[in-house]
Scaffold this motif. Structure first.
Motif, mmCIF file in Angstrom:
data_model
loop_
_atom_site.group_PDB
_atom_site.id
_atom_site.type_symbol
_atom_site.label_atom_id
_atom_site.label_comp_id
_atom_site.label_asym_id
_atom_site.label_seq_id
_atom_site.Cartn_x
_atom_site.Cartn_y
_atom_site.Cartn_z
ATOM 1 N N VAL A 6 0.864 -1.190 0.000
ATOM 2 C CA VAL A 6 0.000 0.000 0.000
ATOM 3 C C VAL A 6 0.896 1.234 0.000
ATOM 4 O O VAL A 6 1.625 1.490 0.958
ATOM 5 C CB VAL A 6 -0.936 0.020 1.223
ATOM 6 C CG1 VAL A 6 -1.965 1.149 1.063
ATOM 7 C CG2 VAL A 6 -1.633 -1.312 1.406
ATOM 8 N N GLY A 7 0.823 1.989 -1.099
ATOM 9 C CA GLY A 7 1.628 3.207 -1.218
ATOM 10 C C GLY A 7 2.777 3.016 -2.190
ATOM 11 O O GLY A 7 3.479 2.010 -2.124
ATOM 12 N N TYR A 30 -0.863 -0.559 -4.517
ATOM 13 C CA TYR A 30 -2.002 0.351 -4.620
ATOM 14 C C TYR A 30 -1.521 1.746 -4.265
ATOM 15 O O TYR A 30 -0.903 1.958 -3.224
ATOM 16 C CB TYR A 30 -3.118 -0.069 -3.666
ATOM 17 C CG TYR A 30 -3.843 -1.285 -4.167
ATOM 18 C CD1 TYR A 30 -4.847 -1.155 -5.132
ATOM 19 C CD2 TYR A 30 -3.522 -2.547 -3.715
ATOM 20 C CE1 TYR A 30 -5.506 -2.271 -5.614
ATOM 21 C CE2 TYR A 30 -4.181 -3.663 -4.197
ATOM 22 C CZ TYR A 30 -5.171 -3.513 -5.152
ATOM 23 O OH TYR A 30 -5.826 -4.617 -5.635
ATOM 24 N N GLU A 31 -1.796 2.688 -5.140
ATOM 25 C CA GLU A 31 -1.413 4.076 -4.889
ATOM 26 C C GLU A 31 -2.634 4.949 -5.156
ATOM 27 O O GLU A 31 -3.189 4.932 -6.247
ATOM 28 C CB GLU A 31 -0.233 4.464 -5.793
ATOM 29 C CG GLU A 31 0.110 5.952 -5.781
ATOM 30 C CD GLU A 31 0.317 6.524 -4.381
ATOM 31 O OE1 GLU A 31 1.230 6.093 -3.671
ATOM 32 O OE2 GLU A 31 -0.469 7.438 -3.979
ATOM 33 N N LYS A 32 -3.018 5.692 -4.141
ATOM 34 C CA LYS A 32 -4.252 6.476 -4.296
ATOM 35 C C LYS A 32 -4.074 7.662 -5.247
ATOM 36 O O LYS A 32 -5.044 8.131 -5.834
ATOM 37 C CB LYS A 32 -4.775 6.933 -2.937
ATOM 38 C CG LYS A 32 -3.882 7.863 -2.180
ATOM 39 C CD LYS A 32 -4.479 8.197 -0.821
ATOM 40 C CE LYS A 32 -3.483 8.991 -0.003
ATOM 41 N NZ LYS A 32 -3.937 9.314 1.322
ATOM 42 N N THR A 98 -6.033 4.375 -6.806
ATOM 43 C CA THR A 98 -6.792 3.344 -6.086
ATOM 44 C C THR A 98 -6.400 3.368 -4.607
ATOM 45 O O THR A 98 -5.309 2.938 -4.233
ATOM 46 C CB THR A 98 -6.505 1.945 -6.686
ATOM 47 O OG1 THR A 98 -6.545 2.054 -8.113
ATOM 48 C CG2 THR A 98 -7.529 0.938 -6.233
ATOM 49 N N GLU A 99 -7.309 3.863 -3.807
ATOM 50 C CA GLU A 99 -7.026 3.989 -2.378
ATOM 51 C C GLU A 99 -7.515 2.755 -1.624
ATOM 52 O O GLU A 99 -8.675 2.356 -1.757
ATOM 53 C CB GLU A 99 -7.731 5.240 -1.825
ATOM 54 C CG GLU A 99 -7.480 5.431 -0.346
ATOM 55 C CD GLU A 99 -8.166 6.669 0.222
ATOM 56 O OE1 GLU A 99 -8.771 7.430 -0.560
ATOM 57 O OE2 GLU A 99 -8.079 6.859 1.443
ATOM 58 N N THR A 101 -9.012 1.063 1.448
ATOM 59 C CA THR A 101 -9.841 1.613 2.531
ATOM 60 C C THR A 101 -10.069 0.609 3.660
ATOM 61 O O THR A 101 -10.402 0.994 4.775
ATOM 62 C CB THR A 101 -11.223 2.044 1.979
ATOM 63 O OG1 THR A 101 -11.750 0.963 1.204
ATOM 64 C CG2 THR A 101 -11.109 3.278 1.127
ATOM 65 N N THR A 114 -10.901 -1.453 -1.848
ATOM 66 C CA THR A 114 -10.447 -0.131 -2.284
ATOM 67 C C THR A 114 -11.644 0.801 -2.441
ATOM 68 O O THR A 114 -12.786 0.351 -2.542
ATOM 69 C CB THR A 114 -9.668 -0.234 -3.613
ATOM 70 O OG1 THR A 114 -10.503 -0.891 -4.572
ATOM 71 C CG2 THR A 114 -8.389 -1.018 -3.446
ATOM 72 N N ARG A 115 -11.352 2.093 -2.456
ATOM 73 C CA ARG A 115 -12.437 3.081 -2.469
ATOM 74 C C ARG A 115 -13.348 2.941 -3.685
ATOM 75 O O ARG A 115 -14.534 3.232 -3.632
ATOM 76 C CB ARG A 115 -11.856 4.509 -2.406
ATOM 77 C CG ARG A 115 -12.920 5.560 -2.234
ATOM 78 C CD ARG A 115 -12.399 6.902 -1.766
ATOM 79 N NE ARG A 115 -11.722 6.909 -0.487
ATOM 80 C CZ ARG A 115 -12.320 6.838 0.706
ATOM 81 N NH1 ARG A 115 -13.622 6.722 0.788
ATOM 82 N NH2 ARG A 115 -11.618 6.871 1.815
ATOM 83 N N THR A 129 2.671 3.487 3.766
ATOM 84 C CA THR A 129 1.729 4.597 3.602
ATOM 85 C C THR A 129 2.285 5.943 4.062
ATOM 86 O O THR A 129 1.582 6.942 4.005
ATOM 87 C CB THR A 129 0.430 4.301 4.380
ATOM 88 O OG1 THR A 129 0.785 3.846 5.687
ATOM 89 C CG2 THR A 129 -0.383 3.231 3.694
ATOM 90 N N ILE A 343 -7.157 3.806 6.784
ATOM 91 C CA ILE A 343 -7.571 2.459 6.361
ATOM 92 C C ILE A 343 -8.143 1.743 7.593
ATOM 93 O O ILE A 343 -7.570 1.820 8.682
ATOM 94 C CB ILE A 343 -6.372 1.632 5.834
ATOM 95 C CG1 ILE A 343 -5.635 2.377 4.712
ATOM 96 C CG2 ILE A 343 -6.836 0.255 5.339
ATOM 97 C CD1 ILE A 343 -4.404 1.643 4.194
#
Ligand SMILES: Cc1cc2nc3c(=O)[nH]c(=O)nc-3n(C[C@H](O)[C@H](O)[C@H](O)COP(=O)(O)OP(=O)(O)OC[C@H]3O[C@@H](n4cnc5c(N)ncnc54)[C@H](O)[C@@H]3O)c2cc1C
Length: 479
Positions: A6-7, A30-32, A98-99, A101, A114-115, A129, A343
């Motif tokens: 994540v990040g 996943y990187e928001k 893509t965040e 959550t 994810t969101r 993160t 998260i």
């Protein structure tokens, strides 16, 4: 084994590179946001640069002969991160925009949401993160009433014209100091709102010469040697000094900062207003070659009266004065207790991270949380943060995590998380050790938690290196 990272900041890129190098292939980041680089994507303010020498603030596996300065500018660091991600094939693995959550550990796997409604599963999650990621906005009355532009230093509004403008900067941390030095000659008036004076360590930011750059290009060993040497200097002269408030190295840092103030600020009144009433390095030490010069420009004003409120035309201080402004920059730092949050994370038996971290975040060696198996943090709570390379820190942490992951991959265990006993012991030892650090010698700082205890690694960097070299398996619940 399937990995989710994540990040896609410095630590996420590092994780992907290292996992790939170890032969794992099923990896998703996943990187928001829509680009890699985290901190260096978000902080685009004038003057943004690292304050650890660039040749140390680089991945050990990707030395960079092209650094332009001792402390290279942020955009250069951002390009470097993008370049490393590209060269090591990380981009193909990233889901941008893509965040994550929600994450829940069920049947030995992490279920991830994810969101955008997406779902995924992984055997191992690496939370990369960030620590200086969620901007902290000050609680000042009337911010919404301001007629000019107001923004946080990590959300710089580049559409705002600074030329000739009356600009206020709130805060005196590293970002504020870099901003002041960079904009003073452009703006019409600069007002620095100082709640706490800072000690400033004067380190010149020299360009790296073409000769050196071409030497580095032809001789990567020379760069590695420089990195090692910088690492040694920082470890001995800084990281090891701050954890022993009475050490000679600490005294040396204090003398350098005091001499800088005495020798650089001519007006005795200004000098006294800039003199901190606590010891150097109690707060994160600010490094700057030009801050005092900038504040002595005729258009610069140091405001030490507290802020009463923000009004339509500017900032009203408690002495009744209105400082009229067109732009207000909030260089007020970050919420450093967030980590993976917001998260929603649920460990074994549905236990919520939010419950465990309700008072404050903690983790064994800043990496692993009891009852949250196969979840590892980089730059997690109570790790070494301060004036040294977090890339070095993350690489050491990742080397440690890899050893636990290898046990999973080899089937030696299927779940790994710190024991409660180890986490509690670490916490107690850490709190005890923090008592002899310079961070508790009488200042307010973002290192201190709600109890006034520094939420950072309180031992030497050598000890950190040693701890990270090999996990003590007795401290882990291995199932
Ligand atoms: C102005 C500034 C200067 C600094 N200078 C130095 C320096 O000189 N030396 C030093 O060592 N350190 C410095 N730091 C600290 C810096 O933050 C670290 O060095 C490093 O960049 C942190 O990398 P990271 O990957 O851990 O976190 P970040 O760079 O914060 O990256 C985290 C990433 O995770 C993403 N993310 C977070 N949550 C989610 C989610 N739920 N879903 C999907 N994606 C998510 C974010 O969008 C971000 O891209 C500085 C920090 C700042 C703010």
């Amino acid at each position: 084994m399937r990995f989710v990272i994540v990040g896609a900041g410095m630590a996420g890129i590092l994780s992907a590179v290292k996992l790939t190098e170890a032969g794992f292939d099923d990896i998703t980041l996943y990187e928001k946001a829509d680009r890699v680089g985290g901190t260096w994507r978000e902080n685009t303010y004038p003057g943004v640069a690292c304050d650890v020498p660039s040749h140390l603030y680089s991945y050990s596996f990707a030395p960079n002969p092209e650094w332009s300065h001792t402390f290279s500018p942020g955009p250069e660091i951002h390009s470097y991160m993008e370049d490393v991600a590209r060269r090591f094939g990380v981009f193909d693995r990233i889901r941008f925009g893509t965040e994550v959550t929600r994450m829940e550990f069920v049947d030995r796997r992490w279920r991830i949401e994810t969101r955008d409604g997406g779902r995924d599963e992984a055997d191992v999650v690496i939370a990369a993160t960030g620590v200086l990621h969620h901007p902290r906005y000050p609680d000042i009355d009337g911010l919404d009433d301001f007629a000019g532009s107001v923004f946080h230093s990590a959300r710089w509004d580049h559409s705002v014209e600074l030329e000739g403008a009356r600009v206020g900067v709130v805060g005196t941390g590293s970002s504020a100091v870099q901003i002041v030095g960079a904009i003073v000659d452009t703006v019409g008036e600069l007002h620095l709102f100082q709640r706490t004076a800072q000690w400033i360590l004067p380190v010149p930011n020299n360009p790296i010469t073409d000769t050196d750059r071409s030497r580095f290009r032809g001789d990567p060993a020379a760069m590695r040697e420089l990195r090692d040497q910088l690492s040694k200097t920082f470890t001995e002269g800084f990281a090891n000094a701050v954890v022993n408030a009475e050490s000679p190295q600490m005294k040396n840092l204090e003398l350098l900062c005091e001499a800088n103030l005495e020798n650089s600020v001519r007006d005795p009144d200004l000098r006294e207003r800039l003199r901190p009433n606590y010891r150097a390095a109690c707060k994160r030490l600010v490094i700057s070659p030009n801050f005092y010069d900038a504040l002595q420009r005729p258009n610069a004003h140091l405001v030490t009266a507290g802020i009463e409120r923000v009004e339509r035309d500017g900032v009203r201080t408690v002495d009744g004065e209105l400082h009229e402004l067109d732009v207000l920059v909030l260089a007020t730092g970050f919420r450093v207790d967030r980590f993976m949050r917001p998260i929603e994370v649920f460990g074994r038996g549905g236990i919520a991270l939010e419950t465990i971290w309700a008072k404050r975040p903690s983790a064994y060696l800043s990496i692993s949380i009891p009852d949250f198996p196969n979840l590892f943090m980089l730059n997690g709570p109570n790790g070494p943060v301060g004036n040294f390379s977090l890339i070095d820190v993350a690489e050491l942490q990742f080397g440690y995590i890899m050893q636990l992951v290898e046990g999973l991959a080899a089937g030696r265990w299927r779940e790994v998380s710190a024991t409660h006993e180890a986490a509690e012991r670490f916490e107690a030892d850490r709190v005890e050790a923090a008592k002899s650090t310079v961070w508790v010698t009488g200042c307010r700082s973002w290192y201190l938690d709600d109890r006034g205890i520094p939420a950072v690694w309180p031992w030497t960097f050598d000890r950190f290196r040693e701890e990270m070299s090999k996990p003590n398996l007795a401290d882990y619940e291995l199932i």
